[in-house]
Design a protein around this motif. Structure first.
Motif, PDB file in Angstrom:
ATOM      1  N   CYS A  24       0.863  -1.189   0.000  1.00 48.85           N
ATOM      2  CA  CYS A  24       0.000   0.000   0.000  1.00 48.85           C
ATOM      3  C   CYS A  24       0.895   1.234   0.000  1.00 48.85           C
ATOM      4  O   CYS A  24       1.499   1.574   1.027  1.00 48.85           O
ATOM      5  N   ILE A  25       0.987   1.893  -1.163  1.00 50.55           N
ATOM      6  CA  ILE A  25       1.901   3.023  -1.331  1.00 50.55           C
ATOM      7  C   ILE A  25       1.215   4.153  -2.089  1.00 50.55           C
ATOM      8  O   ILE A  25       0.183   3.947  -2.723  1.00 50.55           O
ATOM      9  N   ALA A  26       1.813   5.336  -2.026  1.00 49.21           N
ATOM     10  CA  ALA A  26       1.321   6.485  -2.789  1.00 49.21           C
ATOM     11  C   ALA A  26       2.489   7.430  -3.033  1.00 49.21           C
ATOM     12  O   ALA A  26       3.469   7.438  -2.286  1.00 49.21           O
ATOM     13  N   VAL A  27       2.359   8.232  -4.077  1.00 51.28           N
ATOM     14  CA  VAL A  27       3.364   9.248  -4.412  1.00 51.28           C
ATOM     15  C   VAL A  27       2.628  10.540  -4.731  1.00 51.28           C
ATOM     16  O   VAL A  27       1.607  10.526  -5.420  1.00 51.28           O
ATOM     17  N   GLY A  28       3.140  11.660  -4.212  1.00 49.86           N
ATOM     18  CA  GLY A  28       2.530  12.950  -4.479  1.00 49.86           C
ATOM     19  C   GLY A  28       3.579  14.043  -4.567  1.00 49.86           C
ATOM     20  O   GLY A  28       4.746  13.824  -4.249  1.00 49.86           O
ATOM     21  N   GLU A  29       3.134  15.212  -4.962  1.00 48.87           N
ATOM     22  CA  GLU A  29       4.058  16.340  -5.135  1.00 48.87           C
ATOM     23  C   GLU A  29       4.301  17.121  -3.848  1.00 48.87           C
ATOM     24  O   GLU A  29       5.210  17.954  -3.799  1.00 48.87           O
ATOM     25  N   SER A  30       3.479  16.887  -2.815  1.00 46.60           N
ATOM     26  CA  SER A  30       3.637  17.589  -1.536  1.00 46.60           C
ATOM     27  C   SER A  30       3.256  16.634  -0.408  1.00 46.60           C
ATOM     28  O   SER A  30       2.585  15.624  -0.645  1.00 46.60           O
ATOM     29  N   PRO A  31       3.657  16.969   0.821  1.00 49.71           N
ATOM     30  CA  PRO A  31       3.245  16.118   1.948  1.00 49.71           C
ATOM     31  C   PRO A  31       1.724  16.025   2.072  1.00 49.71           C
ATOM     32  O   PRO A  31       1.185  14.958   2.356  1.00 49.71           O
ATOM     33  N   GLU A  32       1.049  17.129   1.830  1.00 55.34           N
ATOM     34  CA  GLU A  32      -0.413  17.137   1.932  1.00 55.34           C
ATOM     35  C   GLU A  32      -1.042  16.229   0.870  1.00 55.34           C
ATOM     36  O   GLU A  32      -1.969  15.464   1.163  1.00 55.34           O
ATOM     37  N   GLU A  33      -0.518  16.324  -0.344  1.00 54.50           N
ATOM     38  CA  GLU A  33      -1.071  15.502  -1.420  1.00 54.50           C
ATOM     39  C   GLU A  33      -0.827  14.020  -1.156  1.00 54.50           C
ATOM     40  O   GLU A  33      -1.718  13.189  -1.326  1.00 54.50           O
ATOM     41  N   VAL A  34       0.389  13.677  -0.728  1.00 55.47           N
ATOM     42  CA  VAL A  34       0.681  12.259  -0.510  1.00 55.47           C
ATOM     43  C   VAL A  34      -0.139  11.706   0.653  1.00 55.47           C
ATOM     44  O   VAL A  34      -0.547  10.543   0.630  1.00 55.47           O
ATOM     45  N   LEU A  35      -0.436  12.516   1.663  1.00 56.94           N
ATOM     46  CA  LEU A  35      -1.299  12.044   2.757  1.00 56.94           C
ATOM     47  C   LEU A  35      -2.712  11.767   2.263  1.00 56.94           C
ATOM     48  O   LEU A  35      -3.329  10.766   2.646  1.00 56.94           O
ATOM     49  N   GLN A  36      -3.230  12.639   1.418  1.00 55.81           N
ATOM     50  CA  GLN A  36      -4.560  12.413   0.855  1.00 55.81           C
ATOM     51  C   GLN A  36      -4.570  11.143   0.004  1.00 55.81           C
ATOM     52  O   GLN A  36      -5.472  10.317   0.105  1.00 55.81           O
ATOM     53  N   LEU A  37      -3.540  10.984  -0.816  1.00 59.20           N
ATOM     54  CA  LEU A  37      -3.473   9.823  -1.693  1.00 59.20           C
ATOM     55  C   LEU A  37      -3.287   8.523  -0.931  1.00 59.20           C
ATOM     56  O   LEU A  37      -3.864   7.495  -1.290  1.00 59.20           O
ATOM     57  N   PHE A  44      -8.877   1.824  -0.369  1.00 57.84           N
ATOM     58  CA  PHE A  44      -8.977   0.928  -1.514  1.00 57.84           C
ATOM     59  C   PHE A  44      -8.397  -0.443  -1.181  1.00 57.84           C
ATOM     60  O   PHE A  44      -8.964  -1.489  -1.510  1.00 57.84           O
ATOM     61  N   HIS A  45      -7.246  -0.449  -0.514  1.00 58.40           N
ATOM     62  CA  HIS A  45      -6.554  -1.684  -0.142  1.00 58.40           C
ATOM     63  C   HIS A  45      -7.433  -2.527   0.790  1.00 58.40           C
ATOM     64  O   HIS A  45      -7.613  -3.726   0.558  1.00 58.40           O
ATOM     65  N   VAL A  46      -7.970  -1.891   1.823  1.00 55.44           N
ATOM     66  CA  VAL A  46      -8.808  -2.598   2.792  1.00 55.44           C
ATOM     67  C   VAL A  46     -10.085  -3.113   2.121  1.00 55.44           C
ATOM     68  O   VAL A  46     -10.522  -4.244   2.371  1.00 55.44           O
ATOM     69  N   GLU A  47     -10.663  -2.305   1.259  1.00 52.11           N
ATOM     70  CA  GLU A  47     -11.862  -2.721   0.529  1.00 52.11           C
ATOM     71  C   GLU A  47     -11.570  -3.971  -0.312  1.00 52.11           C
ATOM     72  O   GLU A  47     -12.370  -4.915  -0.347  1.00 52.11           O
ATOM     73  N   GLY A  48     -10.429  -3.980  -0.982  1.00 55.09           N
ATOM     74  CA  GLY A  48     -10.038  -5.139  -1.785  1.00 55.09           C
ATOM     75  C   GLY A  48      -9.848  -6.382  -0.945  1.00 55.09           C
ATOM     76  O   GLY A  48     -10.265  -7.479  -1.336  1.00 55.09           O
ATOM     77  N   LEU A  49      -9.227  -6.233   0.221  1.00 53.42           N
ATOM     78  CA  LEU A  49      -9.045  -7.375   1.107  1.00 53.42           C
ATOM     79  C   LEU A  49     -10.397  -7.933   1.557  1.00 53.42           C
ATOM     80  O   LEU A  49     -10.595  -9.156   1.586  1.00 53.42           O
ATOM     81  N   LYS A  50     -11.319  -7.039   1.888  1.00 51.31           N
ATOM     82  CA  LYS A  50     -12.661  -7.473   2.307  1.00 51.31           C
ATOM     83  C   LYS A  50     -13.356  -8.231   1.186  1.00 51.31           C
ATOM     84  O   LYS A  50     -13.949  -9.286   1.420  1.00 51.31           O
ATOM     85  N   GLU A  51     -13.299  -7.687  -0.031  1.00 54.08           N
ATOM     86  CA  GLU A  51     -13.952  -8.327  -1.167  1.00 54.08           C
ATOM     87  C   GLU A  51     -13.393  -9.719  -1.435  1.00 54.08           C
ATOM     88  O   GLU A  51     -14.117 -10.604  -1.885  1.00 54.08           O
ATOM     89  N   GLU A  52     -12.107  -9.915  -1.159  1.00 56.23           N
ATOM     90  CA  GLU A  52     -11.467 -11.204  -1.376  1.00 56.23           C
ATOM     91  C   GLU A  52     -11.609 -12.128  -0.174  1.00 56.23           C
ATOM     92  O   GLU A  52     -11.111 -13.255  -0.191  1.00 56.23           O
ATOM     93  N   GLY A  53     -12.278 -11.641   0.878  1.00 58.21           N
ATOM     94  CA  GLY A  53     -12.471 -12.456   2.079  1.00 58.21           C
ATOM     95  C   GLY A  53     -11.204 -12.656   2.884  1.00 58.21           C
ATOM     96  O   GLY A  53     -11.105 -13.597   3.666  1.00 58.21           O
ATOM     97  N   GLN A  54     -10.247 -11.768   2.697  1.00 55.40           N
ATOM     98  CA  GLN A  54      -8.977 -11.877   3.416  1.00 55.40           C
ATOM     99  C   GLN A  54      -9.031 -11.128   4.746  1.00 55.40           C
ATOM    100  O   GLN A  54      -9.851 -10.236   4.946  1.00 55.40           O
ATOM    101  N   HIS A  55      -8.106 -11.472   5.611  1.00 55.11           N
ATOM    102  CA  HIS A  55      -7.963 -10.835   6.920  1.00 55.11           C
ATOM    103  C   HIS A  55      -7.524  -9.377   6.755  1.00 55.11           C
ATOM    104  O   HIS A  55      -6.631  -9.080   5.967  1.00 55.11           O
ATOM    105  N   ILE A  56      -8.155  -8.478   7.494  1.00 56.14           N
ATOM    106  CA  ILE A  56      -7.746  -7.067   7.508  1.00 56.14           C
ATOM    107  C   ILE A  56      -6.695  -6.914   8.616  1.00 56.14           C
ATOM    108  O   ILE A  56      -7.005  -7.122   9.796  1.00 56.14           O
ATOM    109  N   PRO A  57      -5.458  -6.574   8.268  1.00 52.73           N
ATOM    110  CA  PRO A  57      -4.417  -6.449   9.294  1.00 52.73           C
ATOM    111  C   PRO A  57      -4.767  -5.375  10.332  1.00 52.73           C
ATOM    112  O   PRO A  57      -5.176  -4.266   9.988  1.00 52.73           O
TER     113      PRO A  57
END
Length: 70
Positions: A24-37, A44-57
């Motif tokens: 789970c990674i993101a890249v942005g042009e500023s600290p604020e942008e990368v935090l939002q991303l 998105f990552h957690v949603e995907g894990l749920k859809e696949e029936g996997q454990h949420i860390p």
């Protein structure tokens, strides 16, 4: 849930990753942008894990600063 996010400054951008959510990674042009991303990436990552029936860390990472003489 509240996940720890690590933000790193590169030569031309900022990167972020979540130690408790490998890949789970993101890249942005500023600290604020990368935090939002990264927030969107976590959701998105957690949603995907749920859809696949996997454990949420469960968040367990933490951070600290250590001061040294340089």
């Amino acid at each position: 849930m509240r996940y720890m996010v690590v933000i790193e400054e590169g030569p031309t951008s900022f990167g972020a990753y979540v130690p408790d959510l490998p890949g789970c990674i993101a890249v942005g042009e500023s600290p604020e942008e990368v935090l939002q991303l990264i927030q969107e990436a976590i959701e998105f990552h957690v949603e995907g894990l749920k859809e696949e029936g996997q454990h949420i860390p469960v968040p367990h990472s933490s951070s600290s600063f250590v001061e040294v003489q340089a």
